[in-house]
Write a protein that holds these residues in place. Structure first.
Motif, short mmCIF file in Angstrom:
data_model
loop_
_atom_site.label_atom_id
_atom_site.label_comp_id
_atom_site.label_asym_id
_atom_site.label_seq_id
_atom_site.Cartn_x
_atom_site.Cartn_y
_atom_site.Cartn_z
N ASP A 77 1.34 -1.12 0.21
CA ASP A 77 0.13 -0.16 0.23
C ASP A 77 0.92 1.66 -0.32
N MET A 78 1.91 0.53 0.85
CA MET A 78 2.92 2.38 1.02
C MET A 78 4.33 1.70 0.44
N VAL A 79 5.33 2.41 0.01
CA VAL A 79 6.80 2.72 0.37
C VAL A 79 6.95 3.93 1.10
N VAL A 80 7.66 3.69 2.54
CA VAL A 80 8.19 4.48 3.24
C VAL A 80 9.92 4.88 3.01
N LEU A 81 10.55 6.24 2.37
CA LEU A 81 11.60 6.63 2.54
C LEU A 81 12.39 7.06 3.50
N SER A 82 13.20 6.67 4.25
CA SER A 82 13.84 6.87 5.94
C SER A 82 14.76 8.54 5.10
N HIS A 83 15.39 8.77 4.47
CA HIS A 83 15.99 9.58 3.81
C HIS A 83 16.50 9.59 1.98
N GLU A 84 17.36 10.72 1.86
CA GLU A 84 17.58 10.79 0.38
C GLU A 84 18.55 9.77 -0.06
N HIS A 85 19.02 8.93 0.35
CA HIS A 85 20.58 8.71 -0.45
C HIS A 85 19.89 7.38 -1.32
N ASP A 116 18.04 15.54 -7.19
CA ASP A 116 18.90 16.74 -6.22
C ASP A 116 20.50 15.72 -6.03
N ASP A 117 20.87 15.33 -7.36
CA ASP A 117 21.28 14.56 -7.96
C ASP A 117 22.61 14.23 -6.78
N PHE A 118 23.64 15.33 -6.18
CA PHE A 118 24.31 15.52 -5.26
C PHE A 118 23.89 15.47 -3.64
N SER A 119 22.77 15.39 -3.77
CA SER A 119 22.30 15.36 -2.23
C SER A 119 21.82 13.40 -1.94
N MET A 120 21.43 12.67 -3.54
CA MET A 120 20.78 11.37 -3.37
C MET A 120 22.45 10.42 -3.87
N LEU A 121 23.04 10.92 -3.96
CA LEU A 121 24.63 10.59 -4.54
C LEU A 121 24.66 9.69 -5.00
N ARG A 122 23.84 9.97 -6.14
CA ARG A 122 23.68 9.67 -7.38
C ARG A 122 24.95 9.46 -8.23
N ASN A 152 4.87 5.45 14.94
CA ASN A 152 5.27 6.51 14.57
C ASN A 152 6.90 7.40 14.53
N VAL A 153 6.89 8.76 13.06
CA VAL A 153 7.44 9.15 12.76
C VAL A 153 8.42 9.87 13.49
N MET A 154 9.14 9.70 13.65
CA MET A 154 10.37 10.78 14.43
C MET A 154 11.29 11.12 13.62
N TYR A 155 11.26 12.88 13.16
CA TYR A 155 12.35 13.65 13.01
C TYR A 155 13.87 13.58 13.29
N THR A 156 14.70 12.61 12.83
CA THR A 156 16.14 12.29 13.78
C THR A 156 17.56 12.06 13.07
N PRO A 157 17.80 13.59 12.27
CA PRO A 157 18.60 14.36 11.59
C PRO A 157 19.71 14.16 11.79
N GLY A 158 20.95 13.77 11.07
CA GLY A 158 22.21 14.19 10.92
C GLY A 158 23.10 12.48 10.65
N HIS A 159 22.69 11.93 9.79
CA HIS A 159 23.17 11.16 8.48
C HIS A 159 22.83 12.54 7.58
N THR A 160 21.78 12.50 7.04
CA THR A 160 21.35 13.98 6.40
C THR A 160 20.02 14.96 7.35
N SER A 161 20.21 15.63 6.74
CA SER A 161 19.12 17.13 7.17
C SER A 161 17.76 16.30 7.26
N ALA A 162 17.60 15.14 6.35
CA ALA A 162 16.22 14.52 6.43
C ALA A 162 15.70 13.31 6.57
N CYS A 163 16.56 12.57 7.30
CA CYS A 163 16.53 11.57 8.36
C CYS A 163 15.10 11.32 8.78
N ILE A 164 13.92 9.62 8.86
CA ILE A 164 12.76 9.94 9.83
C ILE A 164 13.61 8.64 10.25
#
Length: 270
Positions: A77-85, A116-122, A152-164
């Protein structure tokens, strides 16, 4: 550090690319043998989700695991992506084609949608340059209700600014992606990431009553409290090493070219 041996979670199936491992009732780790991040299938009584999906090239092998678990892609039903890499999100475009909902934190969603290819490490992962659409933009405090799981979704930045991180308090399941790995391994600090944010996020995880750690890479762990304790110590060590490195640099010499560029650009407004 404890001498206790890690729990052996049962391997249900294995092909040339990945293994299907039982993490808990209706929870499965799909662990890839290459650089792709782990994917997690959570089969709820009301709906079923995948947390991260690995690289696009691994998609056929992942589908084989999903079929074995009785949840082919059309039942997701849904795909949840933890961050952008891309090692976590590369295969997500296959689910866009099936009109499965794809969700990510709003900061990751913005980077992914703008490609954003730089952020996604393409360049690092050499993935196909195809668009990935994000249908749902997540925030701290959102609840993903699967019926018999409440994540529960927790915003946990550090590895990147967008990690959950996703946490099921009743079952003690901690889906920490690259914020925390078994043995206290850190996922590194990339681009928009921050060591101080990393430490704060780890301190939040330390306060949870987690019983199983389901991370972005490596094995499953039933010692998340020990894992997070080690990770916090390592991250403080990394912060101290970074401070020493910065002190050793001639800060003015390093920043002067940047400031000169800013001054030159500002002249355009004269």
């Amino acid at each position: 550090m404890s001498d206790r041996k890690p729990t052996a979670f049962p391997i249900l199936m294995k092909n040339e690319v990945c293994s299907l491992i039982q993490a808990a009732d209706d929870v499965f780790q799909i662990r890839f043998s290459n650089r792709a991040a782990n994917a997690y299938l959570v089969r709820g009584s009301a709906r079923t989700i995948l947390i991260d999906v690995g690289l696009s090239s691994n998609y056929p092998a992942m589908v084989e695991c999903l079929h074995f678990a009785g949840c082919p892609p059309e039942k997701i039903d849904m795909v949840v992506l933890s961050h952008e890499h891309l090692d976590h999100i590369g295969a997500a475009w296959h689910f866009n084609e099936r009109r499965t909902y794809v969700a990510a934190h709003r900061l990751a969603a913005n980077k992914i949608m703008l490609r954003d290819d730089f952020s996604m490490l393409r360049k690092m992962f050499n993935e196909p340059n195809v668009p990935i659409n994000i249908d749902i933009w997540l925030e701290e405090g959102n609840l993903i209700d699967l019926g018999n799981f409440r994540l529960n979704v927790m915003y946990t930045p550090g590895h990147t600014s967008a990690c959950i991180t996703l946490f099921d308090q009743d079952k003690g399941l901690l889906f920490a992606a690259d914020t925390l790995m078994p043995g206290g391994v850190m996922g590194g600090v990339f681009g928009s990431g921050s060591i101080s944010d990393y430490i704060q996020s780890l301190e939040r995880l330390k306060g949870l009553d987690a019983r199983i750690l389901l991370s972005g890479h490596g094995r499953l762990s039933d010692t998340p409290q020990e894992d997070v304790r080690i990770a916090i110590a390592r991250s403080h060590g990394l912060l101290e090493d970074t401070a020493q490195l910065f002190d050793a640099l001639d800060a003015r010499a390093n920043f002067e070219p940047i400031m000169q560029s800013v001054r030159d650009l500002n002249k355009l407004d004269d």
